[in-house]
Scaffold this motif. Structure first.
Motif, PDB file in Angstrom:
ATOM      1  N   ASN A 349       0.854  -1.188   0.000  1.00 29.07           N
ATOM      2  CA  ASN A 349       0.000   0.000   0.000  1.00 29.07           C
ATOM      3  C   ASN A 349       0.887   1.235   0.000  1.00 29.07           C
ATOM      4  O   ASN A 349       1.736   1.410   0.874  1.00 29.07           O
ATOM      5  CB  ASN A 349      -0.914   0.032   1.221  1.00 29.07           C
ATOM      6  CG  ASN A 349      -1.784   1.270   1.247  1.00 29.07           C
ATOM      7  OD1 ASN A 349      -2.611   1.477   0.368  1.00 29.07           O
ATOM      8  ND2 ASN A 349      -1.589   2.128   2.244  1.00 29.07           N
ATOM      9  N   THR A 350       0.699   2.092  -0.998  1.00 32.96           N
ATOM     10  CA  THR A 350       1.446   3.339  -1.119  1.00 32.96           C
ATOM     11  C   THR A 350       0.463   4.494  -1.045  1.00 32.96           C
ATOM     12  O   THR A 350      -0.534   4.512  -1.762  1.00 32.96           O
ATOM     13  CB  THR A 350       2.212   3.397  -2.448  1.00 32.96           C
ATOM     14  OG1 THR A 350       3.020   2.222  -2.580  1.00 32.96           O
ATOM     15  CG2 THR A 350       3.091   4.629  -2.522  1.00 32.96           C
ATOM     16  N   SER A 351       0.758   5.472  -0.167  1.00 28.08           N
ATOM     17  CA  SER A 351      -0.187   6.570   0.064  1.00 28.08           C
ATOM     18  C   SER A 351       0.524   7.911   0.003  1.00 28.08           C
ATOM     19  O   SER A 351       1.611   8.072   0.570  1.00 28.08           O
ATOM     20  CB  SER A 351      -0.861   6.427   1.433  1.00 28.08           C
ATOM     21  OG  SER A 351      -1.544   5.210   1.560  1.00 28.08           O
ATOM     22  N   LEU A 352      -0.111   8.856  -0.674  1.00 31.13           N
ATOM     23  CA  LEU A 352       0.284  10.265  -0.633  1.00 31.13           C
ATOM     24  C   LEU A 352      -0.848  10.994   0.083  1.00 31.13           C
ATOM     25  O   LEU A 352      -1.997  10.959  -0.364  1.00 31.13           O
ATOM     26  CB  LEU A 352       0.489  10.819  -2.039  1.00 31.13           C
ATOM     27  CG  LEU A 352       0.846  12.309  -2.127  1.00 31.13           C
ATOM     28  CD1 LEU A 352       2.179  12.585  -1.431  1.00 31.13           C
ATOM     29  CD2 LEU A 352       0.892  12.776  -3.580  1.00 31.13           C
ATOM     30  N   ILE A 353      -0.511  11.678   1.191  1.00 33.16           N
ATOM     31  CA  ILE A 353      -1.526  12.184   2.108  1.00 33.16           C
ATOM     32  C   ILE A 353      -1.318  13.678   2.339  1.00 33.16           C
ATOM     33  O   ILE A 353      -0.190  14.135   2.552  1.00 33.16           O
ATOM     34  CB  ILE A 353      -1.456  11.441   3.459  1.00 33.16           C
ATOM     35  CG1 ILE A 353      -1.580   9.922   3.236  1.00 33.16           C
ATOM     36  CG2 ILE A 353      -2.538  11.923   4.407  1.00 33.16           C
ATOM     37  CD1 ILE A 353      -1.111   9.108   4.415  1.00 33.16           C
ATOM     38  N   PHE A 354      -2.418  14.412   2.315  1.00 32.29           N
ATOM     39  CA  PHE A 354      -2.411  15.850   2.579  1.00 32.29           C
ATOM     40  C   PHE A 354      -3.363  16.139   3.731  1.00 32.29           C
ATOM     41  O   PHE A 354      -4.455  15.567   3.816  1.00 32.29           O
ATOM     42  CB  PHE A 354      -2.860  16.618   1.333  1.00 32.29           C
ATOM     43  CG  PHE A 354      -3.135  18.079   1.579  1.00 32.29           C
ATOM     44  CD1 PHE A 354      -2.097  18.996   1.642  1.00 32.29           C
ATOM     45  CD2 PHE A 354      -4.433  18.545   1.742  1.00 32.29           C
ATOM     46  CE1 PHE A 354      -2.341  20.344   1.869  1.00 32.29           C
ATOM     47  CE2 PHE A 354      -4.692  19.887   1.955  1.00 32.29           C
ATOM     48  CZ  PHE A 354      -3.636  20.787   2.019  1.00 32.29           C
ATOM     49  N   SER A 355      -2.948  17.038   4.628  1.00 26.66           N
ATOM     50  CA  SER A 355      -3.820  17.441   5.729  1.00 26.66           C
ATOM     51  C   SER A 355      -3.616  18.918   6.008  1.00 26.66           C
ATOM     52  O   SER A 355      -2.479  19.413   6.022  1.00 26.66           O
ATOM     53  CB  SER A 355      -3.508  16.617   6.988  1.00 26.66           C
ATOM     54  OG  SER A 355      -4.320  17.027   8.068  1.00 26.66           O
ATOM     55  N   ASN A 356      -4.716  19.624   6.246  1.00 28.62           N
ATOM     56  CA  ASN A 356      -4.651  21.060   6.516  1.00 28.62           C
ATOM     57  C   ASN A 356      -5.703  21.432   7.556  1.00 28.62           C
ATOM     58  O   ASN A 356      -6.851  20.991   7.485  1.00 28.62           O
ATOM     59  CB  ASN A 356      -4.903  21.858   5.236  1.00 28.62           C
ATOM     60  CG  ASN A 356      -4.813  23.359   5.476  1.00 28.62           C
ATOM     61  OD1 ASN A 356      -3.723  23.931   5.479  1.00 28.62           O
ATOM     62  ND2 ASN A 356      -5.957  24.004   5.675  1.00 28.62           N
ATOM     63  N   ASP A 378       0.294  19.550   6.425  1.00 32.78           N
ATOM     64  CA  ASP A 378       1.190  18.398   6.281  1.00 32.78           C
ATOM     65  C   ASP A 378       1.141  17.836   4.870  1.00 32.78           C
ATOM     66  O   ASP A 378       0.064  17.784   4.250  1.00 32.78           O
ATOM     67  CB  ASP A 378       0.783  17.265   7.229  1.00 32.78           C
ATOM     68  CG  ASP A 378       1.004  17.592   8.680  1.00 32.78           C
ATOM     69  OD1 ASP A 378       1.669  18.612   8.967  1.00 32.78           O
ATOM     70  OD2 ASP A 378       0.508  16.835   9.531  1.00 32.78           O
ATOM     71  N   TRP A 379       2.318  17.388   4.398  1.00 33.59           N
ATOM     72  CA  TRP A 379       2.416  16.519   3.223  1.00 33.59           C
ATOM     73  C   TRP A 379       3.098  15.238   3.684  1.00 33.59           C
ATOM     74  O   TRP A 379       4.153  15.284   4.321  1.00 33.59           O
ATOM     75  CB  TRP A 379       3.213  17.179   2.103  1.00 33.59           C
ATOM     76  CG  TRP A 379       2.480  18.270   1.394  1.00 33.59           C
ATOM     77  CD1 TRP A 379       2.590  19.614   1.594  1.00 33.59           C
ATOM     78  CD2 TRP A 379       1.500  18.094   0.364  1.00 33.59           C
ATOM     79  NE1 TRP A 379       1.741  20.296   0.761  1.00 33.59           N
ATOM     80  CE2 TRP A 379       1.063  19.394  -0.017  1.00 33.59           C
ATOM     81  CE3 TRP A 379       0.944  16.998  -0.284  1.00 33.59           C
ATOM     82  CZ2 TRP A 379       0.106  19.607  -1.013  1.00 33.59           C
ATOM     83  CZ3 TRP A 379      -0.011  17.204  -1.262  1.00 33.59           C
ATOM     84  CH2 TRP A 379      -0.420  18.490  -1.621  1.00 33.59           C
ATOM     85  N   ASN A 380       2.507  14.096   3.351  1.00 36.34           N
ATOM     86  CA  ASN A 380       2.945  12.831   3.933  1.00 36.34           C
ATOM     87  C   ASN A 380       3.016  11.756   2.848  1.00 36.34           C
ATOM     88  O   ASN A 380       2.050  11.570   2.092  1.00 36.34           O
ATOM     89  CB  ASN A 380       1.947  12.417   5.027  1.00 36.34           C
ATOM     90  CG  ASN A 380       2.320  11.138   5.738  1.00 36.34           C
ATOM     91  OD1 ASN A 380       3.346  10.514   5.446  1.00 36.34           O
ATOM     92  ND2 ASN A 380       1.498  10.734   6.684  1.00 36.34           N
ATOM     93  N   LEU A 381       4.133  11.064   2.762  1.00 33.94           N
ATOM     94  CA  LEU A 381       4.299   9.915   1.861  1.00 33.94           C
ATOM     95  C   LEU A 381       4.503   8.679   2.719  1.00 33.94           C
ATOM     96  O   LEU A 381       5.370   8.660   3.602  1.00 33.94           O
ATOM     97  CB  LEU A 381       5.487  10.112   0.925  1.00 33.94           C
ATOM     98  CG  LEU A 381       5.822   8.916   0.007  1.00 33.94           C
ATOM     99  CD1 LEU A 381       4.680   8.661  -0.971  1.00 33.94           C
ATOM    100  CD2 LEU A 381       7.134   9.160  -0.735  1.00 33.94           C
ATOM    101  N   LYS A 382       3.715   7.638   2.444  1.00 32.84           N
ATOM    102  CA  LYS A 382       3.765   6.431   3.265  1.00 32.84           C
ATOM    103  C   LYS A 382       3.796   5.203   2.370  1.00 32.84           C
ATOM    104  O   LYS A 382       3.054   5.124   1.382  1.00 32.84           O
ATOM    105  CB  LYS A 382       2.540   6.383   4.186  1.00 32.84           C
ATOM    106  CG  LYS A 382       2.506   5.193   5.133  1.00 32.84           C
ATOM    107  CD  LYS A 382       1.279   5.268   6.032  1.00 32.84           C
ATOM    108  CE  LYS A 382       1.215   4.076   6.975  1.00 32.84           C
ATOM    109  NZ  LYS A 382      -0.001   4.124   7.831  1.00 32.84           N
ATOM    110  N   GLU A 383       4.647   4.246   2.712  1.00 31.33           N
ATOM    111  CA  GLU A 383       4.737   2.978   1.987  1.00 31.33           C
ATOM    112  C   GLU A 383       4.774   1.838   2.989  1.00 31.33           C
ATOM    113  O   GLU A 383       5.515   1.883   3.976  1.00 31.33           O
ATOM    114  CB  GLU A 383       5.992   2.939   1.106  1.00 31.33           C
ATOM    115  CG  GLU A 383       6.359   1.564   0.548  1.00 31.33           C
ATOM    116  CD  GLU A 383       5.293   0.966  -0.367  1.00 31.33           C
ATOM    117  OE1 GLU A 383       5.209  -0.267  -0.434  1.00 31.33           O
ATOM    118  OE2 GLU A 383       4.548   1.750  -1.012  1.00 31.33           O
ATOM    119  N   GLU A 384       3.972   0.799   2.728  1.00 28.98           N
ATOM    120  CA  GLU A 384       3.946  -0.356   3.616  1.00 28.98           C
ATOM    121  C   GLU A 384       3.849  -1.644   2.809  1.00 28.98           C
ATOM    122  O   GLU A 384       3.074  -1.731   1.851  1.00 28.98           O
ATOM    123  CB  GLU A 384       2.776  -0.278   4.596  1.00 28.98           C
ATOM    124  CG  GLU A 384       2.695  -1.466   5.539  1.00 28.98           C
ATOM    125  CD  GLU A 384       1.576  -1.347   6.549  1.00 28.98           C
ATOM    126  OE1 GLU A 384       1.776  -0.659   7.570  1.00 28.98           O
ATOM    127  OE2 GLU A 384       0.496  -1.935   6.309  1.00 28.98           O
TER     128      GLU A 384
END
Length: 773
Positions: A349-356, A378-384
């Motif tokens: 699972n690969t995710s590019l996440i934005f939060s404001n 926030d800008w967030n890149l996550k890989e699992e």
């Protein structure tokens, strides 16, 4: 070669052949046949054996077995189980669609297909709520609220009357990580905490981790609330919604391409401002107060191995008082996810996440028109990667990297040329983490989960940072250029949990977890406020660290109709933050000068008895706990009660299916009053009364208790169309619970001091109409 040596070699090769018996993997995705939604936590079990697994967050499962013929059962709560005869002679992919369970009243009465706690899983402190449970629990103004519902679980405490904020196992409100489709939500409340930002119609799954959280979660000390949105129906179009006293909502979903893609749009808006306009009083009629939510999601099946998701949340509150004051605040999140199946054993699972999160304040006074703005982004890149090594090992490996931008406050004026704008320094930071964990089935009775998370939090320029003395005075200022590293904090967070099955219906568990928090909420109010200030670590503000050990006993009773859970915990906390007396935290660039730092501890025991099957269901929870802080400069350096300390917390929840038309529900809560700081005395100078304070949080608010009632009537159910009426009564016996207590001098005798008690909600009825077609 001798004859005996030949015989020995043959025997050895024969043994190796037995040891190396061929094993193959069956894998696939489990979905709902009616909607096409993937199913989280579905059970995959080999009939007649204690072998099985569960589907992951995206419905994927993988099970490795020796070559042979098996009967495998696929099941989940609320859907009909499916059995498949499998001849396993090679790796196999088998996708499963589960159909709806029978819905007659009789089947609800006698069903044994209730949620069963997996006694062998080593995970502790985890609670899950079904959409049915969230729907039936009565809440304020009938607006179904997931945050208020979880407050009825042991170890999770309400932040106040009608408030969606919560405390977990002695932690502060900012020590809870709240995720919506993996995106952090920094302010999860509407209308100053009376409603949560989450529209229950858009929610697919809700899980709370109170302790021993898995290694893939990090960034907060106390808990994780992981909320996942519905994917959308890829089989048929559906519209549902509701009209209530203060808000209405609508939910639309359907396929873009049947079996391959779907969409979901869910919207909600309150209309309190419309009622204000009905007033004859212009001071009320000219005010505005409302909030809105919009959830949207798309998902597309790219092929047998790939799936793409895009989801977003947008919500805001708007408060306007006449022409003089305006406050607007809100959240925005976005998540782009790619699922890929590398093999029958490996899922990615690969995710590019934005939060404001931001708020804007506008104040008008005469010719002055002043605007205040604050933001965290926030800008967030996550890989699992999830690797199903074997029947006994399930491995997770991942990383995530987050870039934080904080704008604590900017004050500007659009009208006055001589107005001196002010701007608190923007803060930049880069947070990185890598983690690994393994769930190991050591024996048929013993299961372990172990892993670690390594975090590196880097403070970046540009900006000025300070050195201060013990009294909060600035000694010198350090200047850093843009992108320059100020300081990096590196922390290792080990996690360990063990489960041992005593019998087929009971087990004991133990766990240890270290958690680290690098972002902190600065607030000195008794309830949540949209203007509370988030700050990151600095050269002075250090990461908060907690170490928690837990021990628990679990038992299923009467054929799994009842579930008993008892957990006890002890938690120590480092680098806890509190305020100096008379602190000014809102408009202060050197906020460190207003803070003090020390340690904390929390310990307690939690009981939960839950009835899960039959016409009557519900639970009783009780928490006995203590939470304290010890900080030099406060309470003479002695231990003192934390603001969220409560000795007793009780919740009783009941839901009863009276007949096919009517369902009834009720909840009763009781808890010890919050720890507060009241004046210990007073003195008078020039006919003006001044109060003085001694012990921090040395007093208690009065005990709180309340009864809520609810009822739902099925109006019409014909074909695809159904409708219902929901009734609720909040605070049914009209208890005047204290929201605040203030002090004033008696008008007739200035030597007398009066305590003024303010209560918010008494006898709050509501009614709403819900429909679906």
């Amino acid at each position: 070669m001798s004859k005996s040596l030949i015989i020995a070699c043959c025997l050895l090769l024969s043994c190796l052949g037995v040891v190396a018996q061929a094993k193959f993997t069956i894998s696939g995705t489990i979905r709902s046949k009616k909607t096409g939604e993937t199913i989280i936590g579905a059970t995959v079990h080999v009939a007649g054996q204690s072998i099985g697994t569960v589907s992951n967050e995206y419905g994927f499962y993988s099970l490795t077995l020796p070559e042979g013929t098996y009967t495998i059962e696929f099941s989940t709560v609320g859907l009909q189980p499916v059995q498949k005869q499998i001849v396993l002679t090679a790796p196999m992919t088998r996708d499963i669609a589960l159909d709806d369970a029978a819905q007659s009243l009789k089947s609800v009465t006698i069903t044994a297909n209730a949620r069963q706690r997996n006694l062998s899983t080593p995970q502790m402190g985890m609670e899950q709520l079904t959409t049915k449970e969230m729907k039936n629990v009565p809440v304020l103004l009938g607006e179904k609220d997931v945050l208020k519902t979880i407050q009825l679980l042991p170890g999770i405490k309400s932040a106040g009357d009608g408030n969606s904020g919560f405390y977990v196992r002695g932690g502060a409100a900012d020590q809870n990580l709240i995720l919506l489709d993996e995106a952090p939500v920094y302010n999860a409340s509407h209308l100053f905490g009376f409603f949560s930002t989450f529209n229950s119609d858009a929610i697919k799954d809700l899980t709370v981790y109170k302790g021993g959280m898995p290694a893939q979660y990090g960034g907060r000390l106390s808990s994780v609330l992981d909320i996942k949105m519905n994917d959308g129906n890829n089989q048929d179009y559906n519209v549902s919604g509701g009209i209530g006293l203060i808000s209405s909502k609508v939910n639309i979903e359907g396929p873009l391409q049947k079996d391959k893609s779907s969409f979901l749009v869910s919207a909600r808006r309150t209309y309190v401002d419309l009622f204000l306009r009905l007033s004859n009083d212009s001071s009320i009629r000219n005010n505005t107060l409302y909030f809105y939510d919009l959830n949207a999601k798309l998902n597309y099946q790219l092929g047998k191995r790939d799936r793409l998701f895009a989801s977003g949340y947008f919500g805001a509150d708007n408060l306007v008082v006449g022409n003089n004051f305006g406050l607007k605040w809100g959240n925005g999140t976005g998540t782009l996810r790619w699922n890929h199946i590398f093999s029958s054993k490996m899922f990615s699972n690969t995710s590019l996440i934005f939060s404001n999160y931001d708020y804007k304040i506008n104040v008008k006074s005469g010719a002055n028109d002043v605007n205040i703005f604050s933001q965290i982004r926030d800008w967030n890149l996550k890989e699992e990667l999830q690797y199903y090594v074997s029947q006994r090992h399930n491995l997770r490996i991942g990383f995530n990297t987050i870039y934080h931008t904080m704008r604590p406050g900017e004050i500007t004026s659009s009208q006055l040329s001589n107005f001196n704008s002010s701007k608190l320094q923007q803060r930049y930071s880069w947070e990185n983490a890598v983690y690994v964990s393994d769930v190991w089935k050591a024996t048929d009775k013993l299961d372990l989960s172990y892993g670690a998370r390594l975090t590196a939090f880097s403070i970046l320029g540009a900006g000025d940072f300070f050195n201060i003395d013990k009294d909060g005075n600035i000694l010198d200022t350090l200047h850093y250029k843009s992108g320059e590293f100020v300081k990096t904090y590196i922390n290792l967070e080990p996690r360990l949990a063990v489960s041992y099955k005593l019998t087929g219906i009971s087990s004991v568990k133990a766990s240890y977890a270290r958690n680290v928090q690098n972002l902190h909420l600065i607030s000195n109010s008794t309830s949540s406020s949209p203007t509370d200030r988030w700050v990151a670590n600095t050269n002075i503000i250090r990461p908060e660290i907690s170490d928690q050990v837990s021990l628990g006993y679990y038992k299923n009773i009467a054929g799994n109709k009842y579930e008993l859970t008892v957990e006890t915990y002890y938690k120590t906390m480092q680098h806890q933050i509190d305020y100096r007396d008379g602190a000014d935290v809102l408009n202060n660039d050197a906020i460190e000068t207003q803070l003090l730092f020390g340690k904390g501890r929390a310990y307690g025991i939690e009981w939960l008895m839950k009835k899960k099957a039959g016409r009557f269901s519900g639970w009783v929870s009780y928490t006995l706990s203590k939470t304290e802080r010890k900080i030099d400069g406060i309470n003479e350096g002695k231990w003192y009660n934390a603001r969220q300390d409560r000795t007793h917390d009780i919740a009783v929840v009941g839901m009863y299916q009276l007949n096919e038309k009517w369902s009834l529900s009720a909840s009763w809560v009781y808890y010890t009053g919050d720890a507060v700081t009241f004046p210990s005395g007073k003195y008078m100078i020039n006919n003006t009364v001044y109060y003085y304070y001694t012990e921090r949080n040395g007093y208690r608010m009065p005990a709180y208790h309340r009864l809520d009632l609810g009822a739902t009537k099925q109006l019409r159910k014909r074909g695809r169309y159904s409708s219902e009426l929901s009734f609720s009564l909040y605070n049914a016996y009209g208890r005047e619970n204290a929201y605040t207590i203030t002090f004033r001098q008696n008008k007739d005798d200035m030597n007398k001091t009066e305590a003024v008690r303010t209560s918010l909600f008494r006898f709050v009825p509501s009614i709403s109409y819900n429909f679906k077609f």
